[in-house]
Write a protein that holds these residues in place. Structure first.
Motif, PDB file in Angstrom:
ATOM      1  N   GLN A 263       0.828  -1.207   0.000  1.00  0.00           N
ATOM      2  CA  GLN A 263       0.000   0.000   0.000  1.00  0.00           C
ATOM      3  C   GLN A 263       0.861   1.254   0.000  1.00  0.00           C
ATOM      4  O   GLN A 263       0.585   2.216  -0.729  1.00  0.00           O
ATOM      5  N   VAL A 264       1.920   1.260   0.823  1.00  0.00           N
ATOM      6  CA  VAL A 264       2.816   2.424   0.860  1.00  0.00           C
ATOM      7  C   VAL A 264       3.487   2.614  -0.494  1.00  0.00           C
ATOM      8  O   VAL A 264       3.634   3.735  -0.974  1.00  0.00           O
ATOM      9  N   ARG A 265       3.900   1.514  -1.119  1.00  0.00           N
ATOM     10  CA  ARG A 265       4.513   1.629  -2.444  1.00  0.00           C
ATOM     11  C   ARG A 265       3.545   2.267  -3.438  1.00  0.00           C
ATOM     12  O   ARG A 265       3.928   3.160  -4.211  1.00  0.00           O
ATOM     13  N   ARG A 266       2.292   1.829  -3.412  1.00  0.00           N
ATOM     14  CA  ARG A 266       1.302   2.411  -4.318  1.00  0.00           C
ATOM     15  C   ARG A 266       1.115   3.901  -4.037  1.00  0.00           C
ATOM     16  O   ARG A 266       1.025   4.718  -4.968  1.00  0.00           O
ATOM     17  N   ASP A 267       1.048   4.260  -2.742  1.00  0.00           N
ATOM     18  CA  ASP A 267       0.873   5.665  -2.375  1.00  0.00           C
ATOM     19  C   ASP A 267       2.054   6.507  -2.834  1.00  0.00           C
ATOM     20  O   ASP A 267       1.884   7.612  -3.355  1.00  0.00           O
ATOM     21  N   VAL A 268       3.269   5.968  -2.626  1.00  0.00           N
ATOM     22  CA  VAL A 268       4.474   6.712  -3.014  1.00  0.00           C
ATOM     23  C   VAL A 268       4.540   6.872  -4.527  1.00  0.00           C
ATOM     24  O   VAL A 268       4.842   7.965  -5.042  1.00  0.00           O
ATOM     25  N   GLU A 269       4.244   5.796  -5.243  1.00  0.00           N
ATOM     26  CA  GLU A 269       4.291   5.870  -6.707  1.00  0.00           C
ATOM     27  C   GLU A 269       3.257   6.839  -7.251  1.00  0.00           C
ATOM     28  O   GLU A 269       3.523   7.577  -8.209  1.00  0.00           O
ATOM     29  N   LEU A 270       2.059   6.866  -6.637  1.00  0.00           N
ATOM     30  CA  LEU A 270       1.030   7.815  -7.053  1.00  0.00           C
ATOM     31  C   LEU A 270       1.479   9.239  -6.776  1.00  0.00           C
ATOM     32  O   LEU A 270       1.316  10.139  -7.611  1.00  0.00           O
ATOM     33  N   SER A 271       2.064   9.446  -5.594  1.00  0.00           N
ATOM     34  CA  SER A 271       2.559  10.777  -5.237  1.00  0.00           C
ATOM     35  C   SER A 271       3.684  11.210  -6.171  1.00  0.00           C
ATOM     36  O   SER A 271       3.754  12.366  -6.599  1.00  0.00           O
ATOM     37  N   MET A 272       4.569  10.259  -6.511  1.00  0.00           N
ATOM     38  CA  MET A 272       5.665  10.568  -7.429  1.00  0.00           C
ATOM     39  C   MET A 272       5.122  10.932  -8.806  1.00  0.00           C
ATOM     40  O   MET A 272       5.607  11.872  -9.455  1.00  0.00           O
ATOM     41  N   ALA A 273       4.118  10.199  -9.253  1.00  0.00           N
ATOM     42  CA  ALA A 273       3.527  10.484 -10.560  1.00  0.00           C
ATOM     43  C   ALA A 273       2.916  11.881 -10.593  1.00  0.00           C
ATOM     44  O   ALA A 273       3.067  12.630 -11.572  1.00  0.00           O
ATOM     45  N   LYS A 274       2.230  12.246  -9.497  1.00  0.00           N
ATOM     46  CA  LYS A 274       1.640  13.586  -9.418  1.00  0.00           C
ATOM     47  C   LYS A 274       2.725  14.657  -9.399  1.00  0.00           C
ATOM     48  O   LYS A 274       2.599  15.708 -10.044  1.00  0.00           O
ATOM     49  N   SER A 275       3.791  14.396  -8.623  1.00  0.00           N
ATOM     50  CA  SER A 275       4.895  15.347  -8.542  1.00  0.00           C
ATOM     51  C   SER A 275       5.565  15.532  -9.902  1.00  0.00           C
ATOM     52  O   SER A 275       5.883  16.657 -10.309  1.00  0.00           O
ATOM     53  N   ILE A 276       5.781  14.422 -10.623  1.00  0.00           N
ATOM     54  CA  ILE A 276       6.401  14.492 -11.952  1.00  0.00           C
ATOM     55  C   ILE A 276       5.519  15.288 -12.910  1.00  0.00           C
ATOM     56  O   ILE A 276       5.999  16.134 -13.673  1.00  0.00           O
ATOM     57  N   ALA A 277       4.212  15.023 -12.867  1.00  0.00           N
ATOM     58  CA  ALA A 277       3.295  15.735 -13.752  1.00  0.00           C
ATOM     59  C   ALA A 277       3.291  17.239 -13.454  1.00  0.00           C
ATOM     60  O   ALA A 277       3.289  18.077 -14.369  1.00  0.00           O
ATOM     61  N   LYS A 278       3.309  17.572 -12.159  1.00  0.00           N
ATOM     62  CA  LYS A 278       3.310  18.984 -11.757  1.00  0.00           C
ATOM     63  C   LYS A 278       4.601  19.678 -12.185  1.00  0.00           C
ATOM     64  O   LYS A 278       4.581  20.795 -12.718  1.00  0.00           O
TER      65      LYS A 278
END
Length: 296
Positions: free
Chosen positions: A203-218
């Motif tokens: 779950q933490v991996r999924r959360d981190v990857e989602l957060s990273m994806a949002k950060s990259i997009a931003k």
């Protein structure tokens, strides 16, 4: 035929037929029950010595059933169940040497099988195969549920598992709070390599990857806006910060390269080391002043 003779009251022949069935199949359903009933009926009319002999025959048949049941478990590899049956038989018939010999064989087979599971598990564990090691130990424990060595090994691994997972979760939380998601993901991935079935790590991996994806997009959108506004020096600075967090990001590299090309094309006058960047910064400053004046 034995049941027919029994119903006709021919208990002696019925008992003889039931014995023949048990010689072929000691576990035949209802045969042992009706054999005893036939003996009971014969005992009502026979002498004391005959009754004693029949009682001995019944006991011998019962012991044979126990022995055969244990042998069936033994041949299937269920040594623990075989030992339990044979120990019960040994307690009621201590003069039976055959059962003690087979009991010793079962104990040896069980010890050997358990040791194989222990050795194979240690082989996997020494090479980082924690899940495979635990699977081997649990297979051994299914064979010998009371084995203390197996219980101890599983307990140690579970304790180590809990400690490592909690440590990885704590470290990843600190890194996430520090906006260092890339390292947080690395820590979680390392823990998941050992314990891929842990739900919290996943779950933490999924959360981190989602957060990273949002950060990259931003960040990518920010680079795009700066580039479209012609703020090329800021594009280069932002791209460098971007790449420090995400070294493999192709978009950041491309924006930085294009920004450098635009700066070089817009630079006028003789070229001196550092003059290109200085000119670009001056142009950015001038455009910023113009925007402020327009806003005023």
């Amino acid at each position: 035929e034995g049941f027919s003779r029994y119903m006709d009251g021919d208990y002696e022949n019925a008992a003889s037929l039931f014995k023949q069935v048990m010689d072929v199949d000691p576990l035949h359903q209802n045969t042992y029950l009706f054999l005893n009933r036939a003996f009971d009926e014969l005992a009502k009319t026979n002498s004391l010595s005959d009754r004693n002999q029949m009682a001995e025959d019944v006991a011998a048949r019962k012991n044979e059933i126990f022995f055969q049941a244990g042998l069936e478990k033994y041949l299937r590899g269920d040594y623990r169940s075989a030992m339990r049956l044979w120990r019960t038989l040994a307690a009621s018939a201590p003069e039976n040497g055959r059962v003690f010999a087979h009991l010793k064989m079962a104990e040896g087979k069980l010890d050997s099988a358990v040791q194989n599971y222990l050795n194979q598990a240690l082989f996997y564990y020494a090479r980082g195969g924690v899940q495979k090691a635990v699977s081997e130990w649990k297979s051994g424990l299914a064979l010998d549920p009371e084995n203390e060595k197996l219980k101890m090994q599983i307990g140690l691994v579970e304790s180590d598992r809990k400690r490592l997972i909690e440590s990885a979760l704590a470290e990843s939380r600190l890194l996430i709070n520090a906006e260092n998601r890339d390292d947080a993901a690395r820590v979680i991935r390392g823990a998941l390599e050992k314990y891929p079935d842990d739900g919290r790590l996943s779950q933490v991996r999924r959360d981190v990857e989602l957060s990273m994806a949002k950060s990259i997009a931003k960040r990518t959108e920010g680079l795009k806006q700066l580039f479209e506004q012609g703020r090329y020096t800021e594009v280069i600075d932002s791209a460098q910060a971007f790449l420090a967090a995400f070294p493999e990001n192709a978009a950041a590299r491309e924006y930085a390269a294009h920004a450098k090309e635009r700066i070089e094309k817009k630079t006028v006058g003789p070229h001196f080391p550092g003059s290109t960047e200085a000119a670009a910064k001056a142009q950015d400053a001038k455009r910023s002043q113009d925007r402020h004046r327009q806003a005023a």
